[in-house]
Write a protein that holds these residues in place. Structure first.
Motif, mmCIF file in Angstrom:
data_model
loop_
_atom_site.group_PDB
_atom_site.id
_atom_site.type_symbol
_atom_site.label_atom_id
_atom_site.label_comp_id
_atom_site.label_asym_id
_atom_site.label_seq_id
_atom_site.Cartn_x
_atom_site.Cartn_y
_atom_site.Cartn_z
ATOM 1 N N LEU A 69 -5.384 8.687 4.851
ATOM 2 C CA LEU A 69 -5.027 8.068 3.573
ATOM 3 C C LEU A 69 -3.901 8.829 2.898
ATOM 4 O O LEU A 69 -3.475 8.465 1.803
ATOM 5 N N GLU A 70 -3.448 9.915 3.524
ATOM 6 C CA GLU A 70 -2.351 10.724 3.008
ATOM 7 C C GLU A 70 -1.425 11.061 4.164
ATOM 8 O O GLU A 70 -1.858 11.612 5.174
ATOM 9 N N ASP A 71 -0.141 10.737 4.002
ATOM 10 C CA ASP A 71 0.815 11.051 5.047
ATOM 11 C C ASP A 71 2.219 10.785 4.493
ATOM 12 O O ASP A 71 2.411 9.922 3.617
ATOM 13 N N ALA A 72 3.175 11.516 4.996
ATOM 14 C CA ALA A 72 4.554 11.344 4.527
ATOM 15 C C ALA A 72 5.068 9.935 4.816
ATOM 16 O O ALA A 72 5.858 9.369 4.047
ATOM 17 N N SER A 73 4.616 9.351 5.921
ATOM 18 C CA SER A 73 5.068 8.001 6.261
ATOM 19 C C SER A 73 4.575 6.963 5.266
ATOM 20 O O SER A 73 5.178 5.901 5.116
ATOM 21 N N ILE A 74 3.460 7.266 4.571
ATOM 22 C CA ILE A 74 2.940 6.339 3.559
ATOM 23 C C ILE A 74 3.914 6.207 2.398
ATOM 24 O O ILE A 74 4.232 5.099 1.943
ATOM 25 N N LEU A 136 -4.465 1.110 -2.293
ATOM 26 C CA LEU A 136 -5.081 2.062 -1.379
ATOM 27 C C LEU A 136 -4.277 2.051 -0.080
ATOM 28 O O LEU A 136 -4.153 1.009 0.557
ATOM 29 N N PRO A 137 -3.705 3.218 0.377
ATOM 30 C CA PRO A 137 -2.927 3.232 1.613
ATOM 31 C C PRO A 137 -3.798 3.610 2.809
ATOM 32 O O PRO A 137 -4.687 4.453 2.716
ATOM 33 N N VAL A 138 -3.543 2.974 3.934
ATOM 34 C CA VAL A 138 -4.199 3.310 5.193
ATOM 35 C C VAL A 138 -3.106 3.462 6.242
ATOM 36 O O VAL A 138 -2.267 2.565 6.405
ATOM 37 N N CYS A 139 -3.136 4.585 6.961
ATOM 38 C CA CYS A 139 -2.085 4.886 7.930
ATOM 39 C C CYS A 139 -2.711 5.259 9.267
ATOM 40 O O CYS A 139 -3.727 5.961 9.320
ATOM 41 N N VAL A 140 -2.117 4.809 10.371
ATOM 42 C CA VAL A 140 -2.570 5.169 11.708
ATOM 43 C C VAL A 140 -1.452 5.938 12.426
ATOM 44 O O VAL A 140 -0.273 5.606 12.316
ATOM 45 N N LYS A 141 -1.851 7.015 13.166
ATOM 46 C CA LYS A 141 -0.890 7.818 13.933
ATOM 47 C C LYS A 141 -1.507 8.135 15.286
ATOM 48 O O LYS A 141 -2.733 8.075 15.463
ATOM 49 N N SER A 142 -0.675 8.508 16.239
ATOM 50 C CA SER A 142 -1.159 8.878 17.567
ATOM 51 C C SER A 142 -0.124 9.765 18.257
ATOM 52 O O SER A 142 1.089 9.528 18.141
ATOM 53 N N SER A 143 -0.605 10.785 18.967
ATOM 54 C CA SER A 143 0.274 11.623 19.787
ATOM 55 C C SER A 143 0.281 11.153 21.232
ATOM 56 O O SER A 143 1.069 11.646 22.049
ATOM 57 N N ASP A 144 -0.608 10.198 21.558
ATOM 58 C CA ASP A 144 -0.708 9.696 22.932
ATOM 59 C C ASP A 144 0.146 8.459 23.172
ATOM 60 O O ASP A 144 0.723 8.287 24.258
ATOM 61 N N LEU A 145 0.171 7.577 22.180
ATOM 62 C CA LEU A 145 0.881 6.303 22.328
ATOM 63 C C LEU A 145 1.820 6.079 21.154
ATOM 64 O O LEU A 145 1.654 6.683 20.078
ATOM 65 N N VAL A 147 3.180 4.039 17.953
ATOM 66 C CA VAL A 147 2.554 3.261 16.877
ATOM 67 C C VAL A 147 3.583 2.255 16.371
ATOM 68 O O VAL A 147 4.710 2.639 16.021
ATOM 69 N N SER A 148 3.211 0.998 16.379
ATOM 70 C CA SER A 148 4.121 -0.048 15.901
ATOM 71 C C SER A 148 4.507 0.211 14.454
ATOM 72 O O SER A 148 3.645 0.361 13.584
ATOM 73 N N GLU A 149 5.804 0.279 14.179
ATOM 74 C CA GLU A 149 6.262 0.569 12.815
ATOM 75 C C GLU A 149 5.759 -0.475 11.820
ATOM 76 O O GLU A 149 5.376 -0.151 10.697
ATOM 77 N N ALA A 150 5.747 -1.741 12.259
ATOM 78 C CA ALA A 150 5.311 -2.815 11.352
ATOM 79 C C ALA A 150 3.811 -2.794 11.106
ATOM 80 O O ALA A 150 3.324 -3.413 10.161
ATOM 81 N N LYS A 151 3.053 -2.091 11.955
ATOM 82 C CA LYS A 151 1.596 -2.064 11.848
ATOM 83 C C LYS A 151 1.056 -0.662 11.571
ATOM 84 O O LYS A 151 -0.139 -0.420 11.722
ATOM 85 N N GLN A 152 1.923 0.266 11.140
ATOM 86 C CA GLN A 152 1.480 1.643 10.963
ATOM 87 C C GLN A 152 0.791 1.865 9.623
ATOM 88 O O GLN A 152 -0.182 2.614 9.526
ATOM 89 N N VAL A 153 1.286 1.215 8.547
ATOM 90 C CA VAL A 153 0.756 1.424 7.199
ATOM 91 C C VAL A 153 0.383 0.082 6.591
ATOM 92 O O VAL A 153 1.140 -0.895 6.693
ATOM 93 N N VAL A 154 -0.798 0.052 5.979
ATOM 94 C CA VAL A 154 -1.244 -1.119 5.227
ATOM 95 C C VAL A 154 -1.630 -0.666 3.828
ATOM 96 O O VAL A 154 -2.260 0.389 3.657
ATOM 97 N N PHE A 155 -1.241 -1.461 2.833
ATOM 98 C CA PHE A 155 -1.612 -1.181 1.452
ATOM 99 C C PHE A 155 -2.653 -2.199 1.009
ATOM 100 O O PHE A 155 -2.431 -3.406 1.120
ATOM 101 N N VAL A 156 -3.785 -1.709 0.517
ATOM 102 C CA VAL A 156 -4.862 -2.574 0.043
ATOM 103 C C VAL A 156 -4.824 -2.573 -1.478
ATOM 104 O O VAL A 156 -5.076 -1.540 -2.110
ATOM 105 N N ARG A 157 -4.471 -3.728 -2.057
ATOM 106 C CA ARG A 157 -4.447 -3.838 -3.526
ATOM 107 C C ARG A 157 -5.853 -4.159 -3.998
ATOM 108 O O ARG A 157 -6.413 -5.203 -3.675
ATOM 109 N N LEU A 158 -6.418 -3.269 -4.786
ATOM 110 C CA LEU A 158 -7.792 -3.427 -5.265
ATOM 111 C C LEU A 158 -7.790 -4.145 -6.608
ATOM 112 O O LEU A 158 -7.110 -3.735 -7.549
ATOM 113 N N ILE A 159 -8.537 -5.232 -6.689
ATOM 114 C CA ILE A 159 -8.544 -6.103 -7.861
ATOM 115 C C ILE A 159 -9.890 -6.008 -8.567
ATOM 116 O O ILE A 159 -10.952 -6.055 -7.937
ATOM 117 N N ARG A 160 -9.824 -5.903 -9.877
ATOM 118 C CA ARG A 160 -11.035 -5.901 -10.692
ATOM 119 C C ARG A 160 -11.304 -7.313 -11.188
ATOM 120 O O ARG A 160 -10.372 -8.050 -11.544
#
Length: 667
Positions: A69-74, A136-145, A147-160
């Protein structure tokens, strides 16, 4: 047989020599988040959000991925998103969240693994408040494969989400005419059921609410602050909660509930007694709300509340001798719902014109639904859609404007007055005549104009169904109003007989002839800046195939954008007219004059004896000038009058804003 066997063996050997290239067209394995968009929306109240991490490609390689949930790419991805879409989203600190797992191990053939982000719903809802700019940011990383740039970070807008009652207040002014029998012995309806709306913005997926209601008299004290005349708690039973608990279904946005007002409790021995101002605060019992998710109890936290109280005010009105005008009932639009929502199946915003007879108020939907509605004058919660089997799929609007014409022929509608309804057409319009009553399909009059012109937005009548005239304003030009004569027939063709060049402008409008002189009246356009007193140069009744160029006297701005009705009542003359102050503000005015005065004199003298708003239930000096939260077009205001017994009734509609019925009485 041996030859065939040898042939197939040869094929098998050849096949064994061909390399398996089925994976040659698949991309190499890579990781990405499974959401389709970079920004997705979720409810803060659910307390968690599950997102998938997928391994795409050939799928033959084991690999590891990490979710954070924390990364420079976010930060870089957020800056890029805000720049591209002109947004200003901010990150929620990662300390608010926890991950079900952060390190993911994929086998050779594993494709998707889920990760759940969790949070304290109550605390986070308070943190974000009403803002929709937090993500809310969600980020995926891998040293093996890769990571698709378009699918690396997703932002979840939380609504009240927020819960509220749409109607903030209900007001009923009670006088003896509304609760005591009239001169004919007719007993008024003493019990009134009111339908209210419970609304939730930003519905919560798969979550439903059970919302108990209560009457809370402790709220009266704060309500009375600033009131000139304080309110007191009403006697038990005056207002009853017919729906003590309201269920919003799972994933739903709202529900309705009912209250009953029983005015019989205000009577003593059948006579209305003076009473103090009563107030009944109906509210949501927020401490007792329960939630479910997929049929099971759910702990809902952080729900916000808008206006959760409806104040039902019931006040006494003493009727003084002389003329009195009272609003019988009204329906008003709110920010959440159009007034016409009370009619199941009515298309909101399509009610431009109105007519009335002894029993019903008529509205024709100005669209292509063919809906013509009859609303009970005495019990407006009762309504029905009229038969329209003979109405053609023709015109810009299949039906447009209803009018009620006087009728003296017992073979037509049993001698009762006749409902006629126009369509709106650029060409030859039609007139639908309910000559056999409103329980049967109407007969059809085809109106022949010999020209292409838009007619039927509205029209006016003069005289009777047996000897009368119809006036249709030409929308497309400044050539005024064409005329048709009625002679008691309900079907066949009706031919244009002449034209009066008024109003002298383009647009929807009408010529309103005075009842005692067809050649004089008022011409106005809906949405116009003025109106004109009109005097025809030729007799419109005998005019055949010619124009009558009238003399026009411009009226003051008080009469702009109006519809008119002229009538005698109680030994005096009255003019009721509408005024569209703004798109969300409509008014009814009633002018009074002597029978010795001409209608023109009464208009110019403008002695206003009554004034009411259409968007709310205030009138006379207490006008509430706040406009309706919903608005109408320029074509959207009309009225009609009808004497029933000793009283005169006036119905007024403003498109998408409200519908009200008024009653004039001589006390």
């Amino acid at each position: 047989m041996k030859k065939f066997f040898a042939f197939f063996c040869t094929l098998g050997l050849l096949a064994g020599c061909i390399a398996d290239d089925r994976g040659n067209f698949m991309v190499d394995d890579s990781f990405g988040l499974t959401t389709r968009e970079t920004l997705v929306q979720a409810s803060v109240h659910t307390g968690s959000y599950t997102i998938g991490v997928s391994k795409n490609g050939v799928g033959q390689k084991a690999a590891s991925a990490s979710v954070s949930l924390e990364d420079a790419s976010i930060l870089a991805a957020l800056d890029k998103y805000n720049g591209e879409y002109q947004t200003s989203y901010k990150l929620i600190p990662a300390s608010w969240f926890s991950l079900s797992q952060s390190n993911l191990e994929f086998g050779q053939k594993e494709v998707v693994k889920d990760v759940t982000v969790s949070w304290d719903a109550g605390k986070l809802a308070e943190f974000i408040g009403e803002s929709t700019d937090y993500v809310l940011p969600v980020c995926v990383k891998s040293s093996d494969l890769n990571v698709s740039e378009a699918k690396q970070v997703v932002f979840v807008r939380l609504i009240r989400s927020s819960l509220s009652i749409a109607q903030k207040s209900i007001s009923r002014v009670v006088d003896r005419t509304k609760v005591e029998p009239d001169k004919q012995g007719n007993v008024p309806q003493l019990k009134e059921t009111v339908i209210l709306d419970l609304k939730m913005d930003n519905f919560i997926k798969n979550v439903g609410l059970e919302c108990p209601l209560k009457i809370d008299n402790s709220l009266i004290e704060s309500y009375n602050q600033g009131q000139e005349q304080p309110f007191v708690a009403a006697p038990a039973g005056l207002v009853t909660l017919e729906t003590p608990s309201v269920t919003i279904p799972e994933g739903g946005e709202g529900a309705t509930f009912k209250i009953t007002i029983d005015k019989s409790l205000l009577l003593s021995g059948g006579t209305l007694q003076p009473f103090p101002n009563y107030l009944v605060p109906v509210t949501i019992d927020t401490d007792a709300i329960k939630a479910t998710e997929k049929g099971k109890d759910f702990q809902l936290s952080g729900l916000a509340y808008g206006s959760i109280v409806t104040y039902v005010a019931i006040t006494y009105l003493e009727i003084k001798p002389g003329l009195s005008v009272r609003r019988e009932w009204g329906y008003y639009s709110t920010a959440d719902a159009s007034w016409s929502d009370f009619i199941s199946g009515f298309t909101a915003g399509s009610e431009r014109n109105v007519a009335m007879d002894d029993d019903y108020i008529y509205l024709a939907e100005t669209n292509q639904t063919k809906h013509i509605w009859a609303i009970s004058r005495t019990a407006p919660e009762q309504y029905r859609s009229l038969p329209v089997g003979t109405v053609a799929d023709e015109g810009t609007f299949y039906v447009s404007c209803p009018r009620v014409m006087k009728n003296s022929n017992p073979e037509i509608n049993g001698g009762r007055d006749v409902l006629v309804v126009s369509n709106m057409n650029s060409g030859d319009p039609k007139l639908y005549v309910y000559n056999q009553g409103i329980d049967n399909d109407p007969s059809v009059l085809s109106m022949q104009t010999w020209a292409s012109r838009r007619l039927g937005d509205t029209f006016t009548t003069w005289g009777t169904f047996q000897e009368g005239m119809l006036f249709f304003k030409d929308f497309d030009s400044a050539q005024g109003t064409v005329t048709f004569k009625l002679s008691g027939k309900a079907s066949g063709s009706l031919y244009l007989v002449g034209r009066i060049v008024a109003p002298p402008v383009t647009g929807a409008g009408a010529y309103f002839p005075f009842p005692d002189n067809i050649n004089e009246g008022v011409a106005s356009t809906r949405g116009g800046a003025t109106a004109w007193l009109t005097k025809a140069s030729k007799n419109l009744w005998t005019l055949e195939g010619a124009d009558a160029s009238p003399s026009l006297t411009e009226l003051s701005g008080y009469f702009a954008d109006t519809a008119y009705r002229f009538f005698d009542f109680g030994g005096k003359r009255y003019i009721a007219y509408t005024r569209q102050v703004s798109s969300g503000d409509g008014r009814l005015f009633i002018l009074e004059g002597e029978t010795t005065q001409s209608w023109s004199q009464i208009l110019q003298e403008r002695n206003v004896v009554y004034h009411a708003a259409i968007q709310n239930d205030t009138e006379q000096e207490g006008i509430n000038e706040e406009p309706s939260p919903r608005t109408s077009g320029n074509s959207g205001m009309d009225l009609d009058v009808r004497q029933v017994g000793d009283d005169m009734y006036i119905v007024v509609v403003k498109q998408n804003v409200g519908l009200s019925l008024f009653r004039m009485m001589m006390n």
